[in-house]
Design an enzyme around this catalytic site. Structure first.
Site, PDB file in Angstrom:
ATOM      1  N   LYS A   1      -3.218  -2.686   7.883  1.00  0.00           N
ATOM      2  CA  LYS A   1      -3.239  -4.154   7.943  1.00  0.00           C
ATOM      3  C   LYS A   1      -2.290  -4.752   6.919  1.00  0.00           C
ATOM      4  O   LYS A   1      -1.939  -4.109   5.936  1.00  0.00           O
ATOM      5  CB  LYS A   1      -4.662  -4.647   7.677  1.00  0.00           C
ATOM      6  CG  LYS A   1      -5.465  -4.790   8.961  1.00  0.00           C
ATOM      7  CD  LYS A   1      -5.083  -6.045   9.720  1.00  0.00           C
ATOM      8  CE  LYS A   1      -5.715  -6.018  11.101  1.00  0.00           C
ATOM      9  NZ  LYS A   1      -5.029  -6.843  12.069  1.00  0.00           N
TER      10      LYS A   1
ATOM     11  N   TYR B   1       0.721   0.593  14.935  1.00  0.00           N
ATOM     12  CA  TYR B   1      -0.235   0.314  13.866  1.00  0.00           C
ATOM     13  C   TYR B   1       0.164   1.041  12.591  1.00  0.00           C
ATOM     14  O   TYR B   1       0.388   2.234  12.583  1.00  0.00           O
ATOM     15  CB  TYR B   1      -1.648   0.770  14.259  1.00  0.00           C
ATOM     16  CG  TYR B   1      -2.637   0.524  13.135  1.00  0.00           C
ATOM     17  CD1 TYR B   1      -3.143  -0.757  12.924  1.00  0.00           C
ATOM     18  CD2 TYR B   1      -3.023   1.535  12.272  1.00  0.00           C
ATOM     19  CE1 TYR B   1      -4.018  -1.004  11.875  1.00  0.00           C
ATOM     20  CE2 TYR B   1      -3.895   1.300  11.229  1.00  0.00           C
ATOM     21  CZ  TYR B   1      -4.392   0.025  11.042  1.00  0.00           C
ATOM     22  OH  TYR B   1      -5.255  -0.216  10.010  1.00  0.00           O
TER      23      TYR B   1
ATOM     24  N   ASP C   1       0.889  -1.167   0.000  1.00  0.00           N
ATOM     25  CA  ASP C   1       0.000   0.000   0.000  1.00  0.00           C
ATOM     26  C   ASP C   1       0.925   1.214   0.000  1.00  0.00           C
ATOM     27  O   ASP C   1       1.672   1.432   0.950  1.00  0.00           O
ATOM     28  CB  ASP C   1      -0.867  -0.043   1.271  1.00  0.00           C
ATOM     29  CG  ASP C   1      -1.774   1.174   1.411  1.00  0.00           C
ATOM     30  OD1 ASP C   1      -1.514   2.212   0.771  1.00  0.00           O
ATOM     31  OD2 ASP C   1      -2.730   1.077   2.199  1.00  0.00           O
TER      32      ASP C   1
HETATM   33  P1  13P Z   1      -5.291  -0.466   4.890  1.00  0.00           P
HETATM   34  O1  13P Z   1      -4.521  -1.458   5.745  1.00  0.00           O
HETATM   35  O2  13P Z   1      -5.921  -1.167   3.722  1.00  0.00           O
HETATM   36  O3  13P Z   1      -4.430   0.679   4.485  1.00  0.00           O
HETATM   37  O4  13P Z   1      -6.502   0.072   5.736  1.00  0.00           O
HETATM   38  C1  13P Z   1      -6.239   0.803   6.891  1.00  0.00           C
HETATM   39  C2  13P Z   1      -7.442   1.323   7.597  1.00  0.00           C
HETATM   40  O5  13P Z   1      -7.272   1.932   8.620  1.00  0.00           O
HETATM   41  C3  13P Z   1      -8.779   1.062   7.057  1.00  0.00           C
HETATM   42  O6  13P Z   1      -9.782   1.644   7.833  1.00  0.00           O
HETATM   43 MG    MG Z   2      -4.210   2.095   3.182  1.00  0.00          MG
HETATM   44 MG    MG Z   3      -5.034  -2.142   2.131  1.00  0.00          MG
END
Ligand code: 13P
Ligand code: MG
Ligand code: MG
Ligand code: 13P
Length: 361
Positions: A226, A223, A5
C-alpha cells in the site's frame, strides 16, 4: 517528508532498529555537510520516514537524491543482509533520475516562510492509502463541529481551499469551502479515486496542509504494497489549533488497506512506541508528531497520540476491528473487486470460465 518501505521486521509489522540507525547516520552526515538544516527519522509500522528541513525549495534534486540514496543504502546494507521482508519494496526503479516522485517513495513537501511561531504536526500512517486523510482533512479544515475556529476565529472564517487529485486521470481540481462543500464531499467520499493533496487558507492563500499522494500499483502495474501515506499540517494563529487537528482523529474512521492492502478497517491513532502492525497486519494505524519549528530546527517530536485522551478512540477502533474481521472474505471488509490489489480472482475466473453455463430456466 520522504518515506519508503524498504523491508519489514518481521513480515510487514515494523522496521528493524538497524534500518533506523543507518538512516539517522546518513541524515546526520547531510546535516553536518550543510545540505539539510535538521531531520527526524522514525517509522510508522514498516515504513521508514525521513523528515527533513532545508532551504532548497520543493523537488530539489539534491534532497531527493539524499532520500533515495538513504533508502538504497538501508536496503543494501541492512534489509538484504538480514533478509528483511520485502527488502527495497517501494524502490520501484533501478536508477534515480532527479526526483523520487513516481519512483516509489511517498513525498509531502511544503515550502513556507516560517511564522513568528510555527507549530507543525506530521502524520504518518501504515496499512492504508493517501485517501485515509480525506476524512480528517475535511473535519479539520471544513467542519465547524470539529474545528471551533472556523466559527470563532476571524482569520479562519472565510474558510479553506482544497486541492483534490483524481488519481486515475492524474488531474487536480481546486474547491473552496464552505461554498463548494457538497461538491468536495461528492468527490472525496470516493476514496478509491479522489484524494486531497493540499489545503490553503482562502483569505491569503497560506499553505496549511500537504499530503503524499502516490499510487504504487499504478506506477508498477501490479500490487506492490500500500501507499502508506504522510501528511504535514501547520497549526495555530489563524489556522486550526493543535487540538482541533488531533480532534479529527478521535473517530477511528474506516480506511482501505490492512491485510494485503485489500481490506477495510478502522484507522487507530497510536504513539510511536505502538506504531507496529500486528493483528491481521494492522489494524491500520497513524502516529502524530508535533514540532515547533524555529529557523528550520525541528523542536520535537512531541508524540501527540501518546495520551490517554485517545484510549477511548483506540478501544472503539479495536471493537470495530473485531466486528469487521468476522466478515472474513466478504465485502465490505474485503475491498470490492476493482480495488482488490492482491487478488487471485482473475485466476479463479480463468479456471472456471468453461464451467459457466448459460441460464436456461
Ligand atoms: P505494507 O504496504 O505496509 O508493506 O503492507 C503490505 C501487506 O501486504 C500487509 O498485509
Ligand atoms: Mg511492507
Ligand atoms: Mg507499510
Ligand atoms: P491561537 O489563536 O493562538 O492559535 O489559539 C487558539 C487556541 O486557543 C487553541 O485552543
Amino acid at each position: 517528508m520522504i518515506k519508503a518501505d524498504v523491508g519489514g521486521w518481521v513480515g510487514h509489522s515494523t522496521v528493524h532498529p538497524k534500518q533506523l540507525e543507518l538512516a539517522k547516520q546518513k541524515l546526520q552526515e547531510a546535516k553536518e555537510g550543510g545540505l539539510i538544516i535538521d531531520y527526524f527519522v522514525f517509522n510508522a509500522g514498516d515504513d521508514l520516514e525521513l523528515l527533513m528541513t532545508h532551504t532548497r525549495g520543493e523537488s530539489d534534486p539534491e534532497i531527493h537524491k539524499l532520500a533515495w540514496d538513504t533508502f538504497v543504502e538501508v536496503t543494501e546494507k541492512v534489509s538484504k543482509p538480514l533478509k528483511l521482508y520485502g527488502a527495497g519494496q517501494d524502490l520501484l526503479v533501478e536508477a534515480f533520475s532527479g526526483n523520487v516522485r513516481g519512483m516509489g517513495p511517498g513525498v509531502a513537501e511544503m515550502e513556507i516562510e516560517e511564522r513568528p511561531s510555527e507549530p507543525v504536526v506530521v502524520f504518518a500512517a501504515d496499512k492504508t492509502a493517501p485517501s485515509a486523510w480525506n476524512f480528517p482533512l475535511f473535519k479539520i479544515f471544513a467542519d465547524p463541529f470539529n474545528t471551533a475556529g472556523l466559527v470563532i476565529d476571524p482569520k479562519m472564517h472565510d474558510g479553506f481551499r482544497f486541492e483534490v487529485m483524481d488519481t486515475l486521470e492524474n488531474k487536480v481540481v481546486t474547491l473552496d469551502c464552505p461554498e463548494e462543500m457538497y461538491d468536495l464531499l461528492a468527490l472525496i467520499g470516493s476514496y478509491e479515486r479522489y484524494v486531497i493533496r493540499r489545503v490553503w487558507r482562502k483569505a491569503d492563500n497560506l499553505l496549511a496542509a500537504v499530503a503524499s499522494v502516490t499510487r504504487l500499483s499504478l506506477i508498477a502495474g501490479r500490487y506492490v504494497g500500500k501507499d502508506d501515506p504522510v501528511l504535514i499540517v501547520r497549526a495555530q494563529h489563524g489556522l486550526p489549533a493543535i487540538g482541533e487537528i488531533l480532534e479529527a482523529f478521535s473517530f477511528p474512521h474506516l480506511v482501505e488497506g490492512w491485510m494485503r492492502g485489500s481490506h477495510v478497517g478502522p484507522l487507530m491513532p497510536v504513539s510511536l512506541r505502538d506504531a507496529k502492525c500486528t493483528r491481521f497486519d494492522g489494524p491500520p494505524r497513524v502516529v502524530a508528531l508535533g514540532f515547533q519549528v524555529h529557523d528550520g530546527v525541528l523542536e520535537g517530536p512531541n508524540d501527540l497520540f501518546a495520551d490517554p485522551a485517545f484510549n477511548y478512540t483506540r478501544r472503539v477502533a479495536q471493537i470495530v476491528a473485531d466486528y469487521i474481521r468476522r466478515m472474513g472474505p466478504f465485502e465490505p471488509h474485503r475491498l470490492p473487486m476493482t480495488e482488490m490489489e492482491y487478488t487471485t480472482l482473475p485466476r479463479v475466473l480463468e479456471r472456471l470460465k468453461d464451467r459457466f453455463a448459460a441460464v436456461t430456466a
